[in-house]
Design a protein around this motif. Sequence first.
Motif, PDB file in Angstrom:
ATOM      1  N   PRO A  83       2.905  -3.794  -8.961  1.00 37.25           N
ATOM      2  CA  PRO A  83       4.259  -3.392  -7.251  1.00 37.25           C
ATOM      3  C   PRO A  83       4.380  -4.354  -6.649  1.00 37.25           C
ATOM      4  O   PRO A  83       3.270  -4.727  -6.548  1.00 37.25           O
ATOM      5  CB  PRO A  83       2.671  -1.949  -7.055  1.00 37.25           C
ATOM      6  CG  PRO A  83       2.152  -1.307  -8.227  1.00 37.25           C
ATOM      7  CD  PRO A  83       1.877  -2.698  -9.277  1.00 37.25           C
ATOM      8  N   ASP A  85       3.411  -5.188  -3.122  1.00 37.53           N
ATOM      9  CA  ASP A  85       3.120  -5.120  -2.448  1.00 37.53           C
ATOM     10  C   ASP A  85       2.509  -5.722  -2.032  1.00 37.53           C
ATOM     11  O   ASP A  85       0.672  -6.000  -1.814  1.00 37.53           O
ATOM     12  CB  ASP A  85       2.354  -3.653  -2.597  1.00 37.53           C
ATOM     13  CG  ASP A  85       1.319  -2.993  -1.357  1.00 37.53           C
ATOM     14  OD1 ASP A  85       1.816  -3.224  -0.546  1.00 37.53           O
ATOM     15  OD2 ASP A  85       0.019  -1.918  -1.822  1.00 37.53           O
ATOM     16  N   PRO A  90      -3.137  -4.905  -8.056  1.00 34.80           N
ATOM     17  CA  PRO A  90      -3.625  -3.752  -9.585  1.00 34.80           C
ATOM     18  C   PRO A  90      -5.179  -4.005  -9.057  1.00 34.80           C
ATOM     19  O   PRO A  90      -5.224  -4.927  -9.472  1.00 34.80           O
ATOM     20  CB  PRO A  90      -3.223  -3.916 -10.300  1.00 34.80           C
ATOM     21  CG  PRO A  90      -1.576  -4.821 -10.221  1.00 34.80           C
ATOM     22  CD  PRO A  90      -2.144  -5.984  -9.119  1.00 34.80           C
ATOM     23  N   THR A 350      13.561  -5.852  -4.873  1.00 34.95           N
ATOM     24  CA  THR A 350      13.594  -5.425  -3.354  1.00 34.95           C
ATOM     25  C   THR A 350      14.202  -5.539  -2.346  1.00 34.95           C
ATOM     26  O   THR A 350      13.971  -6.021  -0.958  1.00 34.95           O
ATOM     27  CB  THR A 350      11.909  -4.850  -2.444  1.00 34.95           C
ATOM     28  OG1 THR A 350      11.535  -6.478  -2.593  1.00 34.95           O
ATOM     29  CG2 THR A 350      10.805  -4.251  -4.527  1.00 34.95           C
TER      30      THR A 350
END
Length: 920
Positions: A83, A85, A90, A350
């Motif tokens: 992900p 972020d 993770p 993104t």
Amino acid sequence: MYFADFPPGAGRLEPRAALRSDAPSLDLTGDWRFRLSSVADLPDDFAAPSFDDSAWDVLAVPSHWPLHGHGAPAYTNVVYPFPVDPPRVPDENPTGDYRCVFDLPEGWSGGRLRFEGVDSTFKVWLNGHELGFSTGSRLPAEFDAGPYLVEGANVLAVRVHQWSAASYLEDQDMWWLPGIFREVELTRSSADLFVRAAADGTLSFEGEGLLSIPELGVADLAPGTEVQVAAEPWSAEHPRLYEASFVTAEETVRLRVGFRTITVEDGVLRANGVPLVFKGVNRHEFHPDHGRAVPYETMVEDVLLMKRHNVNAVRTSHYPPHPAFLDLCDEYGLWVVDECDLETHGFGQTAWRGNPTDDPRWTQALLDRMRRMVERDKNHPSVVMWSLGNEAGVGSNLKVMADWTRERDPSRPIHYEGDLSCANVDVYSRMYASHAEVEAIGRGEEDPLDDPELDARRRAMPFVQCEYAHAMGNGPGGLAEYQELFETYPRLAGGFIWEWIDHGLTHQEYGYAYGGDFGEPLHDANFVVDGLVFPDRTPSPGLLDLKKVFEPVRFAFDEGTVTVTRAVPYPLSFPWALTADGTVVAEGVLEVPESPGAEVKLPTLPEVAEPGELWLTVRAVLAADLPWAEAGHEVAWGQTKVGEGRREPVVTRGRAGADLAGATFDSRTGRLTGLFGLDVEGPRLELWRAPVDNERFGGLEWNWRTLGLHRLTHRIDSVSREDGVLTVRSRVAPAATDLGMSVTYRWSDVGEGIGLDVHVVPEGEWTLPLPRLGLSMTLPASFEEVVWFGRGPGEAYPDTGMAAAVGGWGASIEELQTPYVYPQENGQRADVRWARLTGGEGPGLRIEGEPVFGLTVRRWSTEELAAAGHLTDLRKGERVHVHLDHAQHGVGTAACGPGVLPRYELRAGEARFAFRFTAV
Ligand code: IPT
């Protein structure tokens, strides 16, 4: 947690140059103790010297643990496999703990632990004391070991995390491969210097010590003093190096100094005052068994292969290479664009929200990477440009990196492709720009930027294609046309092919593995297999074409003369050969003066009794051994047709009343069932080929399949026999469309053999190009060998095959296949006048074409080839499949970049072609 935070490291020493010092050093590579955990949050107890690691595995350093049975490799191109972020990662975070025990030699004190490359973040303990941590996988890090070294046995413990905040900065298009993958040493060297040696012979340096270059009469030069010496300049073609020594209070460093100057003058990139045109490749570090832990011999192999294929430049995509590679570039002569270990491509998913390139919290991390690259590599004459990174978007941190670099090293231009405004760079760079766009830029007619000031700045810059001609699978097409542009417009400084090597990993079941083969849930399939050399470094046809296109010697033939131009200072000789229908009938050596350009009279050619088609081929070969190739190595060649020969026409209506001896037909369908006693199927019209990667990824395959070209139906409309000619009218068309081809096959006895005349008329509005237009047939599996007169020895498609010369060639059916890691159309021999297929039982078959034809012979069908995912899926079948093509579509580079140039498209249109089949 340090591995999920912005700071790039702690406890490290200042970066410095990679140098060869006589200071004592301990090589710590070898077998270390290793334990893999699935998470990063683990106790530090393993760092204690007393820790019992006897139950651990053993792992070689350097290496990547997924290539040694611990976990598995994974491939993504653009997307992050976790992900987005930042800076968090993770919980599932493969973490490798390493332990190494080494004995300190007697009398040893102090020293630095130097790690050349660890992917991606690691923490270091010595004898239970934490020294610090570092990031920047492809950059060295040094820690002061001095305070904690003990006499006798010392315990070095290293914890390596696969995922870290740094992973967001290392999203290059390649396998994710963690581990200590470059060397580790304990060294007492601490020297650093920055030599500045220009083409005009000015020499100075920064650093604490004295510099000597005996060959140039430089003795004990003090830092900051500039002297003038009579040095020959360094260039890729003439990589002149001078042995130097740098003496400090503690050590003596040996280095090789090259004098050269890179400038931009009037929008032209120059090396030592001469326009510089990169004939470059993008090189990832890759070995099919070792990943990016590339053995030294393999680096040498890369450099030799590049030199032997007329490559003169390398972009170290997309991170600084192993330092030894740059030594080799200095020594053998390759211009290098050294690229920082920075790519944040996945933020594109993104809309570039949170891109580290534009976030002040990441500034130190990005600057740290740039500094460590520049400091490590600053003394290499081969390095002529610094690149800020690849595909990292735009943002304020680019300016910080560029400003620091310009200050530290004003002698090298700065490169970065990802910011169209070029605000922070010195050269205008693009990737995969079409020929038309490159030409516009060459003319200075590119679309303007909104900001007039930036536009004016960019317009004054030389242009580099940092990536072009995507060499994925069959191709790249369009190479010659790019090179022509680079050589026409002085603003164009050439470019770098994408890319050097296929990153196929050795795999028991698949031969070579690509994305998805290790069960990755998210992957980009075979996009990682897009190189000029196969994973085992065998040159692909694309590299052979590139060698031809990059030739530094050119031949322009005219009536009785040839103009030879040469751009390299090597001693060359020029053997020539005259061939008749591919057989050598006379040979000699052409005397060519050593000037850069000379018009030379062609040899007086002998009269040839049975002429056939006459071709004169002149080659430029090394006249003496060079460090990268032996005397006799071919640098360039050219050929010209000097006689038509006597060819009997193939197209014929046959002899009235003659029967078709040797051929049997199905009387109802008109299909050929036997030829000279051979069991044959076909020939019949074929429009389909196994899509090449450029069609698979570029969208054309989808269009073709939607139209149904892979499922043609063949309807027989009439079979008639008149005057010894068997005429079969047919309509070939896919279902669900009114498009089709009306085909007339005319079989006739042509005295010596059977003639087949084909007439194709398209019906309906064909808007798509066709994959191919030709005949396909099958023969018994006993056929083995093919001999042909046409272009060879390798494959050729309309926009490739520059390396294929007209001649007489021979190969087994196996040798005719090009082993693209992902199976696809391959192996066509072009402009074939005639071919002979032999082997096994029964007669051989001679096929003559009019006009020339494309010949492809395989042991599997087009359908089998198209369905295969790996070479291991292709098995020798019951039949030999023969394709006799009137034309094929070009291959282009649409997997990433422009498609087939209009002139190489195969458009549906009326066509006539003919073949003569003879038993031999
Ligand atoms: C370009 C990348 O820079 C390179 O690393 C590689 O991925 C190449 O594409 C394709 O193989 S970026 C692309 C989006 C133009």
